[in-house]
Scaffold this active site. Structure first.
Site, mmCIF file in Angstrom:
data_model
loop_
_atom_site.group_PDB
_atom_site.id
_atom_site.type_symbol
_atom_site.label_atom_id
_atom_site.label_comp_id
_atom_site.label_asym_id
_atom_site.label_seq_id
_atom_site.Cartn_x
_atom_site.Cartn_y
_atom_site.Cartn_z
ATOM 1 N N LYS A 256 0.858 -1.179 0.000
ATOM 2 C CA LYS A 256 0.000 0.000 0.000
ATOM 3 C C LYS A 256 0.897 1.233 0.000
ATOM 4 O O LYS A 256 1.833 1.308 0.797
ATOM 5 C CB LYS A 256 -0.884 -0.036 1.260
ATOM 6 C CG LYS A 256 -2.187 0.668 1.126
ATOM 7 C CD LYS A 256 -3.188 0.231 2.176
ATOM 8 C CE LYS A 256 -4.463 1.023 2.001
ATOM 9 N NZ LYS A 256 -5.574 0.473 2.764
ATOM 10 N N GLU B 215 -20.255 -4.506 9.945
ATOM 11 C CA GLU B 215 -21.213 -3.673 10.684
ATOM 12 C C GLU B 215 -22.331 -4.479 11.338
ATOM 13 O O GLU B 215 -22.737 -4.174 12.464
ATOM 14 C CB GLU B 215 -21.793 -2.590 9.765
ATOM 15 C CG GLU B 215 -20.805 -1.474 9.407
ATOM 16 C CD GLU B 215 -19.774 -1.851 8.358
ATOM 17 O OE1 GLU B 215 -19.917 -2.924 7.720
ATOM 18 O OE2 GLU B 215 -18.815 -1.079 8.142
ATOM 19 N N ARG C 255 -25.999 -0.733 7.074
ATOM 20 C CA ARG C 255 -25.846 -2.189 7.003
ATOM 21 C C ARG C 255 -26.508 -2.879 8.203
ATOM 22 O O ARG C 255 -26.910 -4.021 8.118
ATOM 23 C CB ARG C 255 -24.354 -2.565 7.015
ATOM 24 C CG ARG C 255 -23.616 -2.295 5.741
ATOM 25 C CD ARG C 255 -23.731 -3.511 4.828
ATOM 26 N NE ARG C 255 -23.262 -3.226 3.495
ATOM 27 C CZ ARG C 255 -22.052 -3.517 3.035
ATOM 28 N NH1 ARG C 255 -21.178 -4.109 3.816
ATOM 29 N NH2 ARG C 255 -21.723 -3.236 1.794
HETATM 30 C C1 LIG Z 1 -19.403 -1.276 4.704
HETATM 31 C C2 LIG Z 1 -18.158 -0.433 4.785
HETATM 32 N N1 LIG Z 1 -17.537 -0.233 5.972
HETATM 33 C C3 LIG Z 1 -16.419 0.518 6.038
HETATM 34 C C4 LIG Z 1 -15.892 1.098 4.932
HETATM 35 C C5 LIG Z 1 -14.676 2.021 5.021
HETATM 36 N N2 LIG Z 1 -13.548 1.484 4.254
HETATM 37 C C6 LIG Z 1 -13.236 1.948 3.037
HETATM 38 S S1 LIG Z 1 -11.927 1.186 2.370
HETATM 39 C C7 LIG Z 1 -11.714 0.233 3.735
HETATM 40 C C8 LIG Z 1 -10.570 -0.729 3.813
HETATM 41 C C9 LIG Z 1 -10.426 -1.526 2.586
HETATM 42 O O1 LIG Z 1 -9.327 -2.372 2.705
HETATM 43 P P1 LIG Z 1 -9.004 -3.388 1.545
HETATM 44 O O2 LIG Z 1 -10.287 -3.917 0.982
HETATM 45 O O3 LIG Z 1 -8.040 -4.384 2.049
HETATM 46 O O4 LIG Z 1 -8.368 -2.485 0.413
HETATM 47 P P2 LIG Z 1 -7.041 -1.593 0.438
HETATM 48 O O5 LIG Z 1 -7.496 -0.197 0.734
HETATM 49 O O6 LIG Z 1 -6.139 -2.117 1.512
HETATM 50 O O7 LIG Z 1 -6.477 -1.725 -0.905
HETATM 51 C C10 LIG Z 1 -12.683 0.521 4.707
HETATM 52 C C11 LIG Z 1 -12.780 -0.110 6.036
HETATM 53 C C12 LIG Z 1 -16.566 0.871 3.710
HETATM 54 N N3 LIG Z 1 -16.145 1.419 2.568
HETATM 55 N N4 LIG Z 1 -17.672 0.104 3.667
#
Ligand SMILES: Cc1ncc(C[n+]2csc(CCOP(=O)(O)OP(=O)(O)O)c2C)c(N)n1
Length: 447
Positions: free
Chosen positions: A293, A377, A405
């Site tokens: 990342k 959630e 959710r």
């Molecule tokens: C239902 C929901 N909860 C929380 C979030 C906030 N959120 C956005 S991106 C993310 C992390 C994503 O991590 P990953 O899928 O591993 O992708 P990366 O950013 O590491 O590439 C979170 C928790 C969201 N988008 N949707």
């Protein structure tokens, strides 16, 4: 020498960026393979430069530059479908699909959306903003394709944190409904904060196994020889020889997805060869890639949490302007930590948003009463209900948009069972830069 003479002699024509020649995915296919690393560098420079002014999801996009190049090199959107989980990692895809000239308008009024958006481009086959939707939606597309009798490829791009989310498993449970389906697990070990829970540990175990690195080398060899007719046979031999020993439960295969990897998600030729191979497979497959990342930008590598998504920053240092007044989240996090000093029953829960909700302050002060449960959630709300039945005082800190959710839990569990769960609901109202998927407009109505 006249003034104009002088400026003529000192003008240096800037080198042409390869990125400026990319107007559609066909232009990526037209490049020589050995020029693709230069394209990757151009993309990174553009991401770092533009986002320093507009803000946005820098770290996740720096991590998928090579992946997005390889995907567009091998597959053909809009006919083939890329379904991205959350889709905050779709900026590079936007650059490659005719939106480079408007890239600087992203997340601004009247500009490009910060996530994929079906109405924005025919290359965005599915929009998102919330996590965990990609596998189910893509599976629907694959089954729809099979019913229609067409043969386009459906490719899911999902981060490791998407696999903390329940919906992803509901989709995996149904994956046997299609024959051709490609899932890319983009594993960078981070959610917004460090990814948590048993699944994160499981991925880590696969990756750190010494024998698995050996398999990785074998995998590279077979991918390099995939043009040969024995490739698939060899692939299976390699798997039989090693995989059962190292990954006893062969987790994804139990769901019916053939597992490949892990491979280096920044190695463009390897990614290209692997996708060319996977494209020929007549069964659902999962490719596990390892990425960093924030790759290519030191401040983002050092602070993946901060650089997951942020506002304007100084390019040289990564510094952001301090907020003049404390935020609601900060006040909540610090106040809860203070209350918990004297109230031993107080516990705090977040669904993968420790810094966004301010609970990182609580986590430092009372780690044993702090729970980051992943992007879950519904589980977070039910878990809080369970804690309440034990006479504890749970505080669930959550964004309004994500609590949608857990709407059912607010009625079926919190209200009907009269369980005292305190909701600290953040980011209510309109969300300017994140757009419609992040508006928190309905909480007052339904709560
Ligand atoms: C239902 C929901 N909860 C929380 C979030 C906030 N959120 C956005 S991106 C993310 C992390 C994503 O991590 P990953 O899928 O591993 O992708 P990366 O950013 O590491 O590439 C979170 C928790 C969201 N988008 N949707």
């Amino acid at each position: 020498m006249t003034k104009s003479d002088s400026s003529e002699t000192t003008t240096v024509t800037p080198p042409q960026r390869l990125l400026d020649g990319i107007h559609s995915p066909a232009d990526i296919k037209a490049l020589r393979e050995h020029d693709l690393p230069q394209l990757a560098q151009d993309v990174r420079d553009e991401l770092i430069r533009v986002l320093s002014q507009t803000g946005g999801h820098l770290g996740p996009n720096l991590g998928v530059v090579e992946l997005t190049i390889a995907l567009h090199r091998v597959f053909n959107t809009p006919r083939d479908r890329f379904v991205m989980d959350v889709s905050h990692q779709g900026y590079v895809h936007k650059m490659f699909t005719g939106r480079l000239d408007r890239f600087h308008t992203m997340r601004q009024f009247g500009g490009l959306n910060g996530f994929l958006l079906r109405t924005e481009s025919e290359h965005d086959c599915y929009g998102a903003g919330h996590a965990g939707t990609a596998l189910s939606a893509a599976l629907g597309m694959a089954v729809g394709r099979d019913l229609k009798g067409t043969d386009e490829h459906i490719v899911v791009i999902a981060g490791d944190a998407a696999f903390t989310n329940g919906i992803s498993y509901e989709a995996l449970n149904n994956v046997c409904q299609t024959k051709r389906f490609i899932v890319v697990l983009n594993d960078n070990e981070w959610s917004i904060a460090k990814n948590v829970g048993a699944i994160a540990n499981y991925f880590n175990k696969i990756v750190t196994s010494e024998m698995y690195s050996h398999l990785h080398d074998k995998a590279r060899q077979f991918v390099e020889t995939i043009a040969g007719k024995y490739a698939v046979e060899l692939a299976h031999k390699v798997e039989e020889g090693f995989k059962g020993l190292i990954v006893p439960s062969v987790f994804f295969e139990e769901f019916g997805l053939r597992y490949y990897g892990p491979i280096d998600g920044h190695d463009i030729p390897l990614l290209i060869r692997t996708f060319e191979f996977l494209k020929t497979q007549q069964e659902p497959v999962l490719l596990h890639i390892l990425t960093k990342k924030g790759k290519g930008y030191e401040p983002a590598i050092k602070q993946p949490d901060k650089f997951h998504g942020l506002g304007k920053y100084k390019i040289e240092s990564g510094e952001t302007a301090p907020t003049p007044t404390p935020t609601y989240s900060e006040i909540i996090g610090k106040t809860l930590a203070k209350f918990a000093d004297t109230n031993q029953k107080l516990v705090a829960i977040t669904a993968a948003m420790p810094s966004g909700t301010g609970l990182s302050h609580f986590a430092k002060a009372h780690p044993e009463r702090y729970f980051d449960v992943g992007i879950t959630e519904e589980h977070a709300a039910l878990f809080a209900c369970g804690l309440a039945t034990q006479g504890l005082t749970p505080f669930l800190a959550i964004y309004s948009t994500f609590f949608q959710r857990a709407y059912d839990m607010s009625i079926h569990d919190m209200a009907i069972q009269k369980l005292n769960v305190r909701l600290c609901m953040d980011r209510a109202g309109l969300s300017g830069d994140d757009g419609p998927t992040h508006h928190g407009l309905f909480d007052i109505g339904y709560l």
